[in-house]
Write a protein that holds these residues in place. Structure first.
Motif: not given
Length: 108
Positions: A5-9, A87-92, A102-105
């Motif tokens: 979802s955009r909210r995640t961003l 599912k996930w966002i983060g730094t490298h 397996k990662v989930e938000y």
């Protein structure tokens, strides 16, 4: 494609308040979101045509490089339903510590 979802961003961008690259990150994620919304992907080959730097992890799991590879975005793609789930966002650096399959938000 429908992006969930955009909210995640937005929440991730907000979690970077005060960080010097917050504005650049916001612009990059907004551009990614707009491009994916317009996309009509039918398979992973379609993704690779537009995102040659994307890593196809499995038939439905893709990793996108954001902001010249400083950030990573993991998404699940359902080609039949035209849906992309973030599912996930983060730094490298953070990405190197997760199991991408397996990662989930989780909200920040």
């Amino acid at each position: 494609m429908r992006v969930i979802s955009r909210r995640t961003l937005r929440e991730y961008i907000d979690s970077k308040a005060g960080h010097r690259s917050q504005k650049s990150l916001k612009n990059a994620l907004d551009a990614w979101f707009a491009e994916v919304q317009k996309a009509k992907w039918k398979n992973t080959d379609d993704i690779r045509r537009n995102y040659t730097w994307a890593s196809i992890i499995s038939a439905d799991r893709v990793v996108f490089d954001i902001l010249t590879n400083r950030y990573r975005l993991v998404a699940a793609v359902d080609f039949e339903k035209d849906i992309v789930w973030i599912k996930w966002i983060g730094t490298h650096k953070e990405y190197d510590k997760i199991d991408v399959k397996k990662v989930e938000y989780a909200r920040p």
